[in-house]
Design an enzyme around this catalytic site. Sequence first.
Site, mmCIF file in Angstrom:
data_model
loop_
_atom_site.group_PDB
_atom_site.id
_atom_site.type_symbol
_atom_site.label_atom_id
_atom_site.label_comp_id
_atom_site.label_asym_id
_atom_site.label_seq_id
_atom_site.Cartn_x
_atom_site.Cartn_y
_atom_site.Cartn_z
ATOM 1 N N HIS A 191 -1.445 -3.548 5.962
ATOM 2 C CA HIS A 191 -2.886 -3.596 5.699
ATOM 3 C C HIS A 191 -3.725 -3.038 6.837
ATOM 4 O O HIS A 191 -4.611 -2.210 6.605
ATOM 5 C CB HIS A 191 -3.292 -5.029 5.354
ATOM 6 C CG HIS A 191 -4.605 -5.153 4.641
ATOM 7 N ND1 HIS A 191 -5.002 -4.273 3.654
ATOM 8 C CD2 HIS A 191 -5.609 -6.071 4.751
ATOM 9 C CE1 HIS A 191 -6.192 -4.649 3.196
ATOM 10 N NE2 HIS A 191 -6.577 -5.731 3.838
ATOM 11 N N ASP A 200 0.854 -1.200 0.000
ATOM 12 C CA ASP A 200 0.000 0.000 0.000
ATOM 13 C C ASP A 200 0.887 1.247 0.000
ATOM 14 O O ASP A 200 1.302 1.725 1.050
ATOM 15 C CB ASP A 200 -0.991 0.016 1.159
ATOM 16 C CG ASP A 200 -2.181 -0.902 0.911
ATOM 17 O OD1 ASP A 200 -2.241 -1.528 -0.168
ATOM 18 O OD2 ASP A 200 -3.054 -0.975 1.796
ATOM 19 N N HIS A 237 -10.123 -5.381 8.800
ATOM 20 C CA HIS A 237 -9.541 -6.424 7.957
ATOM 21 C C HIS A 237 -9.423 -7.763 8.699
ATOM 22 O O HIS A 237 -8.540 -8.560 8.425
ATOM 23 C CB HIS A 237 -8.162 -5.999 7.428
ATOM 24 C CG HIS A 237 -8.215 -4.749 6.612
ATOM 25 N ND1 HIS A 237 -9.045 -4.606 5.537
ATOM 26 C CD2 HIS A 237 -7.535 -3.588 6.719
ATOM 27 C CE1 HIS A 237 -8.865 -3.399 5.017
ATOM 28 N NE2 HIS A 237 -7.971 -2.769 5.706
HETATM 29 FE FE LIG Z 1 -4.076 -2.612 2.539
#
Ligand SMILES: [Fe+2]
Length: 483
Positions: A360, A201, A333
């Site tokens: 994440h 990311d 998540h």
């Molecule tokens: Fe991510």
Amino acid sequence: MMGDDLLLRRRGGVLFLVLSAVLVLLGGGADAGVTSSYRRKLEATVEMPLDADVFRVPPGYNAPQQVHITLGDQEGTAMTVSWVTASELGNSTVKFGEKPDPEKMERRAEGTHTRYDYFNYTSGFIHHCTLKHLKHSTKYYYAMGFGHTVRTFSFTTPPKPGPDVPFKFGLIGDLGQTFDSNITLSHYDDNGGDAVLYVGDLSYADNHPLHDNNRWDTWGRFMERNAAYQPWIWTAGNHELDFAPELGETTPFKPYTHRYPTPYLSSGSTEPFWYSVKLASAHVVVLSSYSAYGKYTPQWTWLQAELQRVDRTTTPWLVVLMHSPWYNSNNYHYMEGETMRVQFEKWLVDARADVVLAGHVHSYERSHRVSNVAYDIVNGEATPVRDAGAPVYVTIGDGGNIEGVADNFTRPQPSYSAFREASFGHATLEIKNRTHAYYSWHRNHDGAKVVADGVWLTNRAQSYAVFFLDRTKTSSMAIDHQP
Ligand SMILES: [Fe+2]
Ligand SMILES: *[C@@H]1O[C@H](CO)[C@@H](O)[C@H](O)[C@H]1NC(C)=O
Ligand SMILES: *[C@@H]1O[C@H](CO)[C@@H](O)[C@H](O)[C@H]1NC(C)=O
Ligand SMILES: *[C@@H]1O[C@H](CO)[C@@H](O)[C@H](O)[C@H]1NC(C)=O
Ligand SMILES: *[C@@H]1O[C@H](CO)[C@@H](O)[C@H](O)[C@H]1NC(C)=O
Ligand SMILES: *[C@@H]1O[C@H](CO)[C@@H](O)[C@H](O)[C@H]1NC(C)=O
């Protein structure tokens, strides 16, 4: 603070004490995890404006911008330099050598260039040039932009892989380009590492309307102050997918693959998303949470063979990178990494991987050494257990991106979780020799050097090799401990 991180698995009550320095740990072993109550600031996470100082285009006509480097081969005798020219193609040659003056750089390499369109955005000219046949542990200067505006940078090649080669990794994930991202990068600049293990990311361009790819360019300019001077080892995250059928963009990873090459061919991989590199005493395996990993898939086939190729006598430390964490006790998540864990965890436990890094989740978490590999559909044994042969799992997705901090942990804290905190920051992993590495996490709200969570890690392969001939019969004295 937390109890001593003694990782005992008592079987049959036989406990072999080997290290006198850790006698104090006798009787420990049932330490509860810590959920830090530290309160981060409550304001929103704000993207730096387009006219922020860190996004400035370098002066001079068609000047190379967004300069960044990554390893160009598996062992660090090649370095791939990437940059963008905005006005016209310009020159893809890189001159390099041990002298800072471009006139005196004795070597040169020819690069290639590429461009891509994304909806109504057209990228600049993206150059990639691999400098080969470099000496280890050597400072090189390099320059590009000949004919228009020449810019000069430098890097030091990593040392030759070997069992006792000190090396300091920066561990960063989910960085984005907010004011908090800038603090994270500044703190890492201050702490000073040799290479960055980046867990995915990158720019968060896709959080802008039409995935505004100008935000890939601003991110490249923002990162240059660090990424032009030391290799960043890239992992693909979900924000690299840029899969947007509603915009007619159906090629996953299009901006990412055009901009951020990886040396995947030199580790026998067939895609840039999973590969390995050797840095000093570490063998670093990069996995892709967003590529197929089921049985018989290319990634599965590659990882199975790759783990056989790891030579712990040359590179004692086995470090694995992925984006989506397997051990995450945050409601954000939650369980997303589960299918990949089921597929690969046993392999990493059997391989005695030392550390598994993921991002994440936008907070920080470190696990005890645990595994959850006993389940076989019928036996019901589906609970993580302390396992001294298993890796430590670190979630370091706390770089500070626009989506804000993930401030919602599951309660109670699961027993596998050693420390967790909803703050932004970065970590470093300092490998000292074949047996010891110091891991530390640095939250952004403290000074860069303040250690908010630190632990000495002992090498899994080495510890067992030295102390335990049969890990199924003995408790572990391969002890990690708080400083
Ligand atoms: Fe991510
Ligand atoms: C980003 O951090 C650098 C280094 O600390 C500083 O010079 C710069 O002004 C910061 N920029 C922004 C927009 O915060
Ligand atoms: C792309 O489309 C958007 C929305 O219509 C518009 O705001 C933007 O200016 C366009 N960009 C270019 C480069 O044409
Ligand atoms: C690019 O620059 C190098 C170094 O000045 C020069 O030798 C080379 O001819 C240039 N290439 C082109 C295509 O102009
Ligand atoms: C935290 O996560 C739980 C489980 O998903 C959810 O029920 C709860 O509403 C969340 N709390 C906040 C403050 O978002
Ligand atoms: C390895 O490093 C650790 C930590 O710095 C040190 O205590 C230990 O003595 C070192 N081992 C050897 C064999 O040098």
